[in-house]
Design a protein around this motif. Structure first.
Motif, PDB file in Angstrom:
ATOM      1  N   LEU B  19       0.832  -1.179   0.000  1.00 36.56           N
ATOM      2  CA  LEU B  19       0.000   0.000   0.000  1.00 36.56           C
ATOM      3  C   LEU B  19       0.865   1.226   0.000  1.00 36.56           C
ATOM      4  O   LEU B  19       1.782   1.322   0.791  1.00 36.56           O
ATOM      5  CB  LEU B  19      -0.870   0.028   1.264  1.00 36.56           C
ATOM      6  CG  LEU B  19      -1.495  -1.290   1.663  1.00 36.56           C
ATOM      7  CD1 LEU B  19      -2.043  -1.181   3.063  1.00 36.56           C
ATOM      8  CD2 LEU B  19      -2.604  -1.646   0.714  1.00 36.56           C
ATOM      9  N   LEU B  21       0.401   5.710  -0.212  1.00 37.52           N
ATOM     10  CA  LEU B  21      -0.603   6.676   0.203  1.00 37.52           C
ATOM     11  C   LEU B  21      -1.664   6.902  -0.855  1.00 37.52           C
ATOM     12  O   LEU B  21      -2.793   7.224  -0.556  1.00 37.52           O
ATOM     13  CB  LEU B  21       0.047   8.005   0.526  1.00 37.52           C
ATOM     14  CG  LEU B  21       0.772   7.986   1.848  1.00 37.52           C
ATOM     15  CD1 LEU B  21       1.493   9.282   2.036  1.00 37.52           C
ATOM     16  CD2 LEU B  21      -0.221   7.808   2.954  1.00 37.52           C
ATOM     17  N   LEU B  22      -1.271   6.831  -2.108  1.00 37.27           N
ATOM     18  CA  LEU B  22      -2.226   7.206  -3.148  1.00 37.27           C
ATOM     19  C   LEU B  22      -2.837   6.007  -3.839  1.00 37.27           C
ATOM     20  O   LEU B  22      -3.813   6.131  -4.539  1.00 37.27           O
ATOM     21  CB  LEU B  22      -1.521   8.063  -4.196  1.00 37.27           C
ATOM     22  CG  LEU B  22      -0.940   9.347  -3.607  1.00 37.27           C
ATOM     23  CD1 LEU B  22      -0.076  10.023  -4.646  1.00 37.27           C
ATOM     24  CD2 LEU B  22      -2.062  10.272  -3.213  1.00 37.27           C
ATOM     25  N   VAL B  24      -3.342   1.472  -4.004  1.00 38.48           N
ATOM     26  CA  VAL B  24      -3.161   0.144  -3.423  1.00 38.48           C
ATOM     27  C   VAL B  24      -2.671  -0.764  -4.541  1.00 38.48           C
ATOM     28  O   VAL B  24      -3.377  -0.972  -5.524  1.00 38.48           O
ATOM     29  CB  VAL B  24      -4.494  -0.378  -2.884  1.00 38.48           C
ATOM     30  CG1 VAL B  24      -4.338  -1.774  -2.390  1.00 38.48           C
ATOM     31  CG2 VAL B  24      -4.986   0.521  -1.783  1.00 38.48           C
ATOM     32  N   VAL B  55      11.827  -1.213   9.062  1.00 42.29           N
ATOM     33  CA  VAL B  55      11.642   0.093   8.439  1.00 42.29           C
ATOM     34  C   VAL B  55      12.318   0.051   7.079  1.00 42.29           C
ATOM     35  O   VAL B  55      13.435  -0.420   6.949  1.00 42.29           O
ATOM     36  CB  VAL B  55      12.271   1.192   9.317  1.00 42.29           C
ATOM     37  CG1 VAL B  55      12.218   2.527   8.617  1.00 42.29           C
ATOM     38  CG2 VAL B  55      11.549   1.256  10.637  1.00 42.29           C
ATOM     39  N   SER B  77      10.043   5.085   1.293  1.00 41.89           N
ATOM     40  CA  SER B  77      10.318   4.751   2.692  1.00 41.89           C
ATOM     41  C   SER B  77       9.028   4.189   3.253  1.00 41.89           C
ATOM     42  O   SER B  77       7.996   4.239   2.596  1.00 41.89           O
ATOM     43  CB  SER B  77      10.737   5.979   3.497  1.00 41.89           C
ATOM     44  OG  SER B  77       9.695   6.906   3.490  1.00 41.89           O
ATOM     45  N   GLY B  78       9.090   3.686   4.449  1.00 44.07           N
ATOM     46  CA  GLY B  78       7.871   3.135   5.024  1.00 44.07           C
ATOM     47  C   GLY B  78       8.201   2.007   5.971  1.00 44.07           C
ATOM     48  O   GLY B  78       9.302   1.944   6.518  1.00 44.07           O
ATOM     49  N   SER B  79       7.249   1.116   6.156  1.00 47.09           N
ATOM     50  CA  SER B  79       7.481   0.028   7.095  1.00 47.09           C
ATOM     51  C   SER B  79       6.928  -1.260   6.530  1.00 47.09           C
ATOM     52  O   SER B  79       6.045  -1.257   5.675  1.00 47.09           O
ATOM     53  CB  SER B  79       6.797   0.338   8.424  1.00 47.09           C
ATOM     54  OG  SER B  79       5.406   0.294   8.254  1.00 47.09           O
ATOM     55  N   VAL B  80       7.481  -2.374   6.997  1.00 47.17           N
ATOM     56  CA  VAL B  80       6.970  -3.673   6.574  1.00 47.17           C
ATOM     57  C   VAL B  80       6.726  -4.506   7.827  1.00 47.17           C
ATOM     58  O   VAL B  80       7.508  -4.472   8.785  1.00 47.17           O
ATOM     59  CB  VAL B  80       7.953  -4.372   5.611  1.00 47.17           C
ATOM     60  CG1 VAL B  80       9.293  -4.625   6.251  1.00 47.17           C
ATOM     61  CG2 VAL B  80       7.364  -5.659   5.101  1.00 47.17           C
ATOM     62  N   GLN B  89       2.369  -6.792   5.505  1.00 50.83           N
ATOM     63  CA  GLN B  89       1.877  -5.466   5.128  1.00 50.83           C
ATOM     64  C   GLN B  89       3.062  -4.591   4.814  1.00 50.83           C
ATOM     65  O   GLN B  89       3.910  -4.383   5.673  1.00 50.83           O
ATOM     66  CB  GLN B  89       1.132  -4.799   6.280  1.00 50.83           C
ATOM     67  CG  GLN B  89      -0.342  -4.905   6.195  1.00 50.83           C
ATOM     68  CD  GLN B  89      -0.784  -6.078   6.992  1.00 50.83           C
ATOM     69  OE1 GLN B  89      -0.019  -6.566   7.797  1.00 50.83           O
ATOM     70  NE2 GLN B  89      -1.991  -6.523   6.757  1.00 50.83           N
ATOM     71  N   LEU B  91       3.784  -0.901   4.028  1.00 48.36           N
ATOM     72  CA  LEU B  91       3.195   0.429   3.929  1.00 48.36           C
ATOM     73  C   LEU B  91       4.275   1.368   3.458  1.00 48.36           C
ATOM     74  O   LEU B  91       5.206   1.662   4.191  1.00 48.36           O
ATOM     75  CB  LEU B  91       2.682   0.868   5.298  1.00 48.36           C
ATOM     76  CG  LEU B  91       1.610  -0.037   5.860  1.00 48.36           C
ATOM     77  CD1 LEU B  91       1.447   0.190   7.337  1.00 48.36           C
ATOM     78  CD2 LEU B  91       0.302   0.228   5.171  1.00 48.36           C
ATOM     79  N   ALA B  92       4.149   1.852   2.235  1.00 49.63           N
ATOM     80  CA  ALA B  92       5.174   2.739   1.697  1.00 49.63           C
ATOM     81  C   ALA B  92       4.617   4.132   1.577  1.00 49.63           C
ATOM     82  O   ALA B  92       3.454   4.315   1.244  1.00 49.63           O
ATOM     83  CB  ALA B  92       5.620   2.247   0.330  1.00 49.63           C
ATOM     84  N   GLU B  93       5.457   5.112   1.840  1.00 45.82           N
ATOM     85  CA  GLU B  93       4.985   6.469   1.685  1.00 45.82           C
ATOM     86  C   GLU B  93       4.709   6.759   0.213  1.00 45.82           C
ATOM     87  O   GLU B  93       3.689   7.317  -0.130  1.00 45.82           O
ATOM     88  CB  GLU B  93       6.022   7.422   2.226  1.00 45.82           C
ATOM     89  CG  GLU B  93       5.455   8.787   2.446  1.00 45.82           C
ATOM     90  CD  GLU B  93       6.434   9.689   3.142  1.00 45.82           C
ATOM     91  OE1 GLU B  93       7.235   9.166   3.928  1.00 45.82           O
ATOM     92  OE2 GLU B  93       6.382  10.888   2.881  1.00 45.82           O
TER      93      GLU B  93
END
Lengths: 292, 144
Positions: B19, B21-22, B24, B55, B77-80, B89, B91-93
């Motif tokens: 995912l 931000l903009l 999926v 991260v 960047s983001g988290s897994v 999951q 989650l990427a910026e």
């Protein structure tokens, strides 16, 4: 809200009790109400456009938000009961004329504060949106930690959420657990005030299920937590904007309908008054002529 | 999803969500393997991977589908999160498919950032330029 505003602008008299208002008064009033109807109609159009844009960007944001919460749910992280420092983030906006959006968030926050203070815990709140500040500063001023302005004019971005999170983390308030209160969007005509939990670094690190997650050092966990905090705030902002725009659309729609009703009634009164004036003149002429 | 009473089940797939931000890209998709670049190094996530949180750092995420094909995305960047039930999951910026990035533009940005680095003394601005350099380097490396 609309009814109160119009009463302040016009003479506060209702139809039946009015003493023979002149045609001039009624004309002025009619013109004003027609202007207001135009304004509320255009506000409804603007809100509808903003709403459709907000709803479109809400879809990925929702998946993103639930993805962020997934860790906390799957690991079943629960805050221990004896912790004392709480934080409540209330998400709303700066502008009014949107129905019960701000007051429902403020009410939920007041209820939480009362419950937590009653249990002897320390609570601080973060207001995102000027309207919340207005509603809360008089009674709960000493609980306010941060106020955010300029919310609601433009669609919220990840940058906004990260600015809020940075301010919160820089403020130095070491909360043990918290919650974010926002209006969750359900449909065009309905939203619900919802509360999602926030966990602090210590709570997550010391939760029992975290042991199964391998290879985590404090730095990674802190980064992860901060990122998750921004994500949750972003999610709350997105949902809140969508609910607000749909509520404003509904409110302005109702206002336009009320204005139309008032216009119809006033036009009736106007015509009746006009005919009464004509009849009066005729009677005067005829009785004058009969007297000769 | 199995309950906690089955610790060593044989998983055939990861339930994967990518995912940003903009958009999926993947949502509860069944995939075989995912390669992610993290702050502690790049590693591949297979089904029944040990649960972990990481991260991300700017780099390429490769997703290996069930049929053997792979797709690459560049994440900023983001988290897994890898959970115990083999759901992942990411989650990427920001995340973009790799072929929508332009090598020449990335190289130009990289040179510009490197030249800026020499002229900045403010800590925060320096950090910003360093991040830009790292991201552009990663893009250039990924595209070559």
């Amino acid at each position: 809200m609309f009814a109160r505003t119009s009463a302040a602008v016009f003479l506060p008299q209702c139809g039946q009790v009015r003493n023979m208002a002149t045609l001039k008064d009624i004309t002025i009033r009619l013109k004003s109400i027609k202007n207001i109807q135009k304004i509320t109609k255009s506000m409804k159009m603007v809100a509808a456009a903003k709403y459709s844009r907000a709803e479109r960007s809400l879809k990925p944001a929702r998946v993103y938000g639930t993805g962020t919460m997934a860790l906390y749910e799957k690991a079943e992280i629960k805050a221990p009961e004896d912790k004392n420092k709480h934080l409540i983030i209330g998400v709303s906006s700066d502008r009014g004329l949107c129905g019960a959006i701000h007051s429902s968030v403020a009410k939920a926050m007041k209820r939480e504060i009362a419950k937590l203070s009653g249990a002897g815990k320390e609570v601080m709140i973060v207001n995102v949106g000027d309207k919340l500040r207005g509603l809360l500063y008089r009674t709960h001023g000493k609980h306010i930690l941060i106020n955010c302005k300029e919310v609601g004019r433009k669609p919220p971005t990840f940058m906004d959420a990260s600015v809020i999170a940075t301010e919160l983390l820089d403020s130095g308030y070491e909360f043990d657990q918290g919650s974010i209160v926002f209006n969750r969007f359900r449909s065009v005509i309905s939203y619900k005030t919802d509360e999602k939990p926030l966990f602090s670094l210590d709570t997550v690190a010391s939760s029992e299920n975290m042991g199964i997650y391998d290879d985590i050092d404090a730095d990674v966990l802190r980064n992860y937590q901060e990122f998750a905090l921004v994500n949750i705030i972003y999610f709350g902002l997105k949902e809140s904007t969508t609910s607000e725009q749909s509520a404003r659309m509904t409110a302005m729609d109702n206002a336009s309908k009320n204005a139309s009703e008032m216009i119809d009634k006033l036009t009736m009164t106007f015509n009746r008054t006009r005919q009464a004036v004509i009849t009066k003149e005729l009677i005067e002429i005829i009785s004058g002529a009969a007297a000769l | 999803m199995l309950s906690n009473g089955h610790p060593h089940a044989a998983w055939a797939h990861c339930s994967f969500g990518l995912l940003c931000l903009l958009q999926v890209f993947f949502k509860e998709a069944n995939v075989k393997q995912i390669d992610v670049p993290t702050l502690t190094g790049a590693f591949g996530i297979l089904p029944a991977h040990v649960p972990t949180l990481q991260v991300l750092r700017p780099g390429v995420v490769t997703v290996f589908n069930d049929d053997g094909s792979s797709t690459k995305y560049f994440v900023s960047s983001g988290s897994v999160t890898v959970n115990a039930d083999s759901s992942v999951q990411l989650l990427a910026e920001e995340a973009v498919p790799l072929d929508s990035l332009d090598l020449a533009a990335a190289k130009a940005n990289l040179e510009k950032a490197q030249s800026e680095l020499g002229g900045i003394s403010d800590e925060a601005a320096r950090a910003g330029v360093l991040i830009s350099i790292e991201a552009n380097e990663a893009i250039v490396k990924a595209l070559e």
